[in-house]
Design a protein around this motif. Structure first.
Motif, PDB file in Angstrom:
ATOM      1  N   VAL A 150      21.134  39.565  44.254  1.00 14.62           N
ATOM      2  CA  VAL A 150      20.384  38.290  45.477  1.00 14.62           C
ATOM      3  C   VAL A 150      19.093  37.679  44.845  1.00 14.62           C
ATOM      4  CG1 VAL A 150      19.347  37.363  47.565  1.00 14.62           C
ATOM      5  CG2 VAL A 150      21.363  39.213  47.140  1.00 14.62           C
ATOM      6  N   TYR A 151      18.620  38.401  44.480  1.00 16.09           N
ATOM      7  CA  TYR A 151      17.026  37.379  43.541  1.00 16.09           C
ATOM      8  C   TYR A 151      17.561  37.158  42.374  1.00 16.09           C
ATOM      9  CZ  TYR A 151      13.846  40.331  46.773  1.00 16.09           C
ATOM     10  OH  TYR A 151      12.637  40.408  47.452  1.00 16.09           O
ATOM     11  N   LEU A 152      18.396  37.490  41.549  1.00 12.70           N
ATOM     12  CA  LEU A 152      19.018  37.198  40.425  1.00 12.70           C
ATOM     13  C   LEU A 152      19.869  35.500  40.803  1.00 12.70           C
ATOM     14  CD1 LEU A 152      19.481  37.369  37.342  1.00 12.70           C
ATOM     15  CD2 LEU A 152      21.300  38.175  37.060  1.00 12.70           C
ATOM     16  N   LEU A 153      20.483  35.490  41.681  1.00 15.10           N
ATOM     17  CA  LEU A 153      21.211  34.437  41.772  1.00 15.10           C
ATOM     18  C   LEU A 153      20.077  33.519  42.416  1.00 15.10           C
ATOM     19  CD1 LEU A 153      24.984  35.919  42.420  1.00 15.10           C
ATOM     20  CD2 LEU A 153      23.828  35.375  40.976  1.00 15.10           C
ATOM     21  N   GLY A 154      19.619  33.932  43.189  1.00 12.55           N
ATOM     22  CA  GLY A 154      18.405  33.318  43.868  1.00 12.55           C
ATOM     23  C   GLY A 154      17.637  32.513  43.074  1.00 12.55           C
ATOM     24  N   SER A 155      17.037  33.075  42.378  1.00 10.97           N
ATOM     25  CA  SER A 155      16.554  32.414  41.380  1.00 10.97           C
ATOM     26  C   SER A 155      16.737  31.244  40.451  1.00 10.97           C
ATOM     27  CB  SER A 155      15.737  33.211  40.044  1.00 10.97           C
ATOM     28  OG  SER A 155      16.536  33.756  39.291  1.00 10.97           O
ATOM     29  N   LYS A 207      18.324  25.083  39.021  1.00 12.16           N
ATOM     30  CA  LYS A 207      18.452  24.830  39.122  1.00 12.16           C
ATOM     31  C   LYS A 207      18.602  23.409  39.978  1.00 12.16           C
ATOM     32  CE  LYS A 207      23.228  26.495  37.418  1.00 12.16           C
ATOM     33  NZ  LYS A 207      24.675  26.749  37.662  1.00 12.16           N
ATOM     34  N   PHE A 208      17.685  23.967  40.992  1.00 13.59           N
ATOM     35  CA  PHE A 208      17.172  22.627  42.169  1.00 13.59           C
ATOM     36  C   PHE A 208      16.462  22.259  41.435  1.00 13.59           C
ATOM     37  CE2 PHE A 208      13.968  22.379  45.636  1.00 13.59           C
ATOM     38  CZ  PHE A 208      14.628  20.704  46.067  1.00 13.59           C
ATOM     39  N   PHE A 209      15.062  23.252  41.129  1.00 15.49           N
ATOM     40  CA  PHE A 209      13.189  22.256  40.456  1.00 15.49           C
ATOM     41  C   PHE A 209      14.696  21.361  39.545  1.00 15.49           C
ATOM     42  CE2 PHE A 209      11.338  25.561  42.914  1.00 15.49           C
ATOM     43  CZ  PHE A 209      10.798  24.645  43.199  1.00 15.49           C
ATOM     44  N   PHE A 213       7.869  19.941  29.891  1.00 14.72           N
ATOM     45  CA  PHE A 213       7.952  20.856  30.725  1.00 14.72           C
ATOM     46  C   PHE A 213       9.095  21.700  31.797  1.00 14.72           C
ATOM     47  CE2 PHE A 213       6.538  22.474  35.608  1.00 14.72           C
ATOM     48  CZ  PHE A 213       5.449  23.351  36.006  1.00 14.72           C
ATOM     49  N   GLU A 214       9.499  20.534  31.695  1.00 13.73           N
ATOM     50  CA  GLU A 214      10.966  20.411  32.299  1.00 13.73           C
ATOM     51  C   GLU A 214      11.716  21.984  32.195  1.00 13.73           C
ATOM     52  OE1 GLU A 214      14.502  18.035  34.236  1.00 13.73           O
ATOM     53  OE2 GLU A 214      14.259  17.760  32.064  1.00 13.73           O
ATOM     54  N   GLU A 215      12.353  22.346  31.003  1.00  7.54           N
ATOM     55  CA  GLU A 215      12.810  23.289  30.466  1.00  7.54           C
ATOM     56  C   GLU A 215      12.091  24.692  30.737  1.00  7.54           C
ATOM     57  OE1 GLU A 215      14.811  22.297  27.013  1.00  7.54           O
ATOM     58  OE2 GLU A 215      15.954  20.891  28.023  1.00  7.54           O
ATOM     59  N   PRO A 216      10.567  24.723  29.875  1.00  5.34           N
ATOM     60  CA  PRO A 216      10.745  26.083  29.944  1.00  5.34           C
ATOM     61  C   PRO A 216       9.964  26.851  32.177  1.00  5.34           C
ATOM     62  CG  PRO A 216       8.922  24.609  28.497  1.00  5.34           C
ATOM     63  CD  PRO A 216      10.298  23.802  29.450  1.00  5.34           C
ATOM     64  N   PHE A 217       9.594  25.470  32.394  1.00  4.28           N
ATOM     65  CA  PHE A 217       9.496  26.157  33.698  1.00  4.28           C
ATOM     66  C   PHE A 217      10.628  26.452  34.508  1.00  4.28           C
ATOM     67  CE2 PHE A 217       9.211  24.655  38.388  1.00  4.28           C
ATOM     68  CZ  PHE A 217       8.440  25.365  38.369  1.00  4.28           C
ATOM     69  N   VAL A 218      11.848  25.760  34.322  1.00  3.16           N
ATOM     70  CA  VAL A 218      12.489  26.080  34.841  1.00  3.16           C
ATOM     71  C   VAL A 218      13.470  27.343  33.996  1.00  3.16           C
ATOM     72  CG1 VAL A 218      15.236  26.251  35.117  1.00  3.16           C
ATOM     73  CG2 VAL A 218      14.156  24.074  34.915  1.00  3.16           C
ATOM     74  N   PHE A 219      12.971  27.876  33.109  1.00  2.00           N
ATOM     75  CA  PHE A 219      13.847  28.730  32.375  1.00  2.00           C
ATOM     76  C   PHE A 219      13.263  30.174  32.944  1.00  2.00           C
ATOM     77  CE2 PHE A 219      12.935  32.314  28.814  1.00  2.00           C
ATOM     78  CZ  PHE A 219      13.354  32.786  28.925  1.00  2.00           C
ATOM     79  N   GLY A 220      11.288  29.609  33.222  1.00  2.00           N
ATOM     80  CA  GLY A 220      10.163  30.863  33.575  1.00  2.00           C
ATOM     81  C   GLY A 220      10.642  31.216  35.042  1.00  2.00           C
ATOM     82  N   ILE A 221      11.441  30.316  36.270  1.00  2.00           N
ATOM     83  CA  ILE A 221      11.802  30.828  37.770  1.00  2.00           C
ATOM     84  C   ILE A 221      13.308  31.814  37.239  1.00  2.00           C
ATOM     85  CG2 ILE A 221      12.998  30.018  39.148  1.00  2.00           C
ATOM     86  CD1 ILE A 221      11.849  26.857  39.412  1.00  2.00           C
ATOM     87  N   VAL A 222      13.555  31.631  36.102  1.00  2.00           N
ATOM     88  CA  VAL A 222      15.140  32.623  35.698  1.00  2.00           C
ATOM     89  C   VAL A 222      14.130  33.671  35.628  1.00  2.00           C
ATOM     90  CG1 VAL A 222      16.964  33.037  35.041  1.00  2.00           C
ATOM     91  CG2 VAL A 222      16.328  30.335  35.281  1.00  2.00           C
ATOM     92  N   LEU A 223      12.784  33.818  35.332  1.00  2.00           N
ATOM     93  CA  LEU A 223      12.981  35.368  34.308  1.00  2.00           C
ATOM     94  C   LEU A 223      11.903  35.847  35.080  1.00  2.00           C
ATOM     95  CD1 LEU A 223      10.728  33.845  30.962  1.00  2.00           C
ATOM     96  CD2 LEU A 223      12.928  35.889  31.405  1.00  2.00           C
ATOM     97  N   VAL A 224      11.511  35.403  36.185  1.00  2.00           N
ATOM     98  CA  VAL A 224      11.177  35.825  37.411  1.00  2.00           C
ATOM     99  C   VAL A 224      11.529  36.611  38.369  1.00  2.00           C
ATOM    100  CG1 VAL A 224       9.572  35.673  39.490  1.00  2.00           C
ATOM    101  CG2 VAL A 224       8.670  34.223  37.040  1.00  2.00           C
ATOM    102  N   GLY A 225      13.214  35.823  38.837  1.00  2.00           N
ATOM    103  CA  GLY A 225      13.905  35.939  38.839  1.00  2.00           C
ATOM    104  C   GLY A 225      14.730  37.346  38.618  1.00  2.00           C
ATOM    105  N   GLY A 226      14.505  37.050  37.427  1.00  2.00           N
ATOM    106  CA  GLY A 226      15.708  38.458  36.969  1.00  2.00           C
ATOM    107  C   GLY A 226      14.406  40.181  36.488  1.00  2.00           C
TER     108      GLY A 226
END
Length: 222
Positions: free
Chosen positions: A68-73, A78-80, A107-120
């Motif tokens: 849930v955490y991973l898929l949620g991130s 994707k939303f952002f 800023f866009e791509e590093p920010f999105v990748f950072g969200i996935v990192l936190v979720g993982g």
């Protein structure tokens, strides 16, 4: 991991078949309210037993929570990404300066990748891992976050140089100025990434000074 996924899938299928059999038997049986309560208790008990089953050192509820955490991130990322592309960039295009467009785009791509990192990272933190694994995950997460920040800084500097410095150097009368820019651009990119990698390894607990010294001694020996 593949074995754990296979066992988990097999367990889910068995559980579903068991529940379907009970539901079908219940639908064909005219029972009292007491039996209805017993049926509800059986379903809850079976569900609790299923979620408490342990596979690869973790309960199924832990695996589901991590998923849930991973898929949620990923969903939030994707939303952002959609929100920035759909609204933020359009607002930036209406301004007179090009600086905000560059910063948002970088800023866009590093920010999105950072969200996935936190979720993982949060997903892995919900699992009971082997001794020492938590420490390694923390180090890897620290390195990836530092690399992600370095990626943002490097691409921003390069984009600013391409949009502001490069046109001015192209307009210069001297021929040397036109050939200097690619060299300076590459050197700055190497310096930024070098600092970022050294910082990442240092934050992960590695003695960079000793490593550099060791490389220097090895070079002298060669």
């Amino acid at each position: 991991l593949s074995f754990c996924v296979f066992i988990l899938f097999k367990k889910i299928v068995c559980f579903e078949n068991k529940v379907l059999v009970i539901i079908f038997a219940k639908m064909t049986d005219d029972s009292s309210d007491e039996s209805n309560n017993g049926f509800d208790f059986f379903i809850l008990n079976s569900m609790n037993e299923f979620l408490s089953s342990i596979y690869c050192g973790n309960t199924i509820s832990q695996w589901l929570l991590a998923a849930v955490y991973l898929l949620g991130s990923i969903f939030v990322a994707k939303f952002f990404y959609w929100f920035i592309s759909k609204f933020v960039k359009r607002l930036a295009e209406k301004t007179t300066t090009n600086l905000d467009d560059i910063l948002i785009d970088m800023f866009e791509e590093p920010f999105v990748f950072g969200i996935v990192l936190v979720g993982g990272y949060l997903a892995l933190s919900k699992l009971s891992l082997e001794s020492g694994a938590d420490n390694w995950i923390s180090k890897i997460f620290t390195v990836l976050v530092t690399i992600n920040v370095t990626w943002f800084i490097a691409r921003t500097i390069i984009a600013l140089m391409d949009n502001y410095l490069h046109p001015k150097m192209q307009e210069a009368e001297g021929e040397k100025d036109k050939y200097v820019f690619p060299i300076v651009r590459r050197l700055i990119n190497i310096v930024v990434w070098g600092i970022g990698i050294v910082t990442a390894l240092n934050n992960a607990g590695y003695d960079i000074t000793a490593m550099i010294a060791g490389l220097g001694i090895g070079g002298l020996a060669l």
